[in-house]
Enzyme design. Sequence first.
Site, PDB file in Angstrom:
ATOM      1  N   GLU A  89     -76.794  40.070   3.045  1.00 20.31           N
ATOM      2  CA  GLU A  89     -76.345  38.774   2.529  1.00 20.31           C
ATOM      3  C   GLU A  89     -76.239  37.736   3.634  1.00 20.31           C
ATOM      4  O   GLU A  89     -76.108  38.067   4.797  1.00 20.31           O
ATOM      5  CB  GLU A  89     -74.934  38.886   1.969  1.00 20.31           C
ATOM      6  CG  GLU A  89     -74.670  40.079   1.160  1.00 20.31           C
ATOM      7  CD  GLU A  89     -73.174  40.271   0.936  1.00 20.31           C
ATOM      8  OE1 GLU A  89     -72.842  41.074   0.085  1.00 20.31           O
ATOM      9  OE2 GLU A  89     -72.362  39.624   1.615  1.00 20.31           O
ATOM     10  N   CYS A 330     -67.588  39.116   3.103  1.00 16.38           N
ATOM     11  CA  CYS A 330     -68.241  40.182   3.846  1.00 16.38           C
ATOM     12  C   CYS A 330     -68.684  41.394   3.051  1.00 16.38           C
ATOM     13  O   CYS A 330     -67.953  42.357   2.912  1.00 16.38           O
ATOM     14  CB  CYS A 330     -67.292  40.652   4.935  1.00 16.38           C
ATOM     15  SG  CYS A 330     -66.597  39.291   5.808  1.00 16.38           S
TER      16      CYS A 330
END
Length: 340
Positions: A89, A330
């Site tokens: 990501e 995260c």
Amino acid sequence: MKNIYGITLTDLEDYFLKIGDKKFKAIQVFEWLYKKRVKSLEEMSNIKKETLERMKQDFTFSRIKMIAQKQGKNVTKFLFELGDHEKVEAVLMNHDYGNSLCVSSQVGCNMGCTFCESGRLKKIRNLEVHEMVLQILSIEETLHLRVSHVVLMGIGEPFDNYDHIISFIDIINSGKGMDIGARHITVSTCGIIPKIKDFIDNGRQVNLAISLHASNDTLRSQLMPINKAYPLKELIAVLKQYIQKTNRRVTFEYILLEKVNDFEQNALELAHLIHGMNAYVNLIPYNETSHIEYKKSNQKRILKFYDILKKNHIQVTIRREFGSEVMAACGQLRANYERS
Ligand code: SAH
């Protein structure tokens, strides 16, 4: 074959010399890639045909695939699929000072911090240099904007992929390429001391952030296993060297976990630990994840913690919350994707 987006300017110069061409061709290629943003070799009109033919044999231009995009308020989260179908990501944050991109450095992470989503999926591999560069390029092209700041705070531990992140920084920092200023680039680490030492010797003007998250060894070792190998005393000592040698300020990141590390005693201990250092503390409201044992500290406790640090002459800010609505914490988007 190497991916062209993973080659530093110096390596590209060596390449051209090796194939009997001129060194300055490297600068022209860099400009085509990062300033004019061409997608194929054919568009590089000032490179002669035989050189292009040779480059075609030596380099690939392949990209990473953007497979999901989630928009929140001032934050967009992206999921990429890599050549081997692994996923990482990146998170884009729109600030008043520019666009800051949080880039991943590994697929998964081996550091095992107990509160962090990325660690749930163990490290599968390091990201290649081009896979980091292309996170930025793809997002700039898709959203038609420029990334002004880069933080290595996505999935992974950057200092567990040291050589690649250094080349990555070289490429994005190059004035002939993306030209993102060193002071606009931040590396965040859980505290791998030998690599912090290498980073000091390396001498780049890149910002260093340390994920601290605890005020004493007992607590830190519980939250962050890396602390058993590199305890606080040694960590603080090497950071003092960093500050002395580079004349730069260190950022300490401290996630506030309710009734775990957010007691008044922790604030006092923290103030004592970093007293006198050219450093500042960034207090981070915890982004709640599937680690249900941790809760975000309530506002009152956050402010109390902040006040104690202030009163003890520690520079401190409370980080604005970004992206909880798009699972920007995260590894959350990736973890969720893998589960579904
Ligand atoms: N491995 C590096 C960089 C990646 S993590 C490091 O440890 O610094 C980037 C930052 O986000 C770290 O400070 C990390 O501790 C923090 N973080 C991890 N999970 C979080 C969560 N759920 N909410 C808020 N911050 C989190």
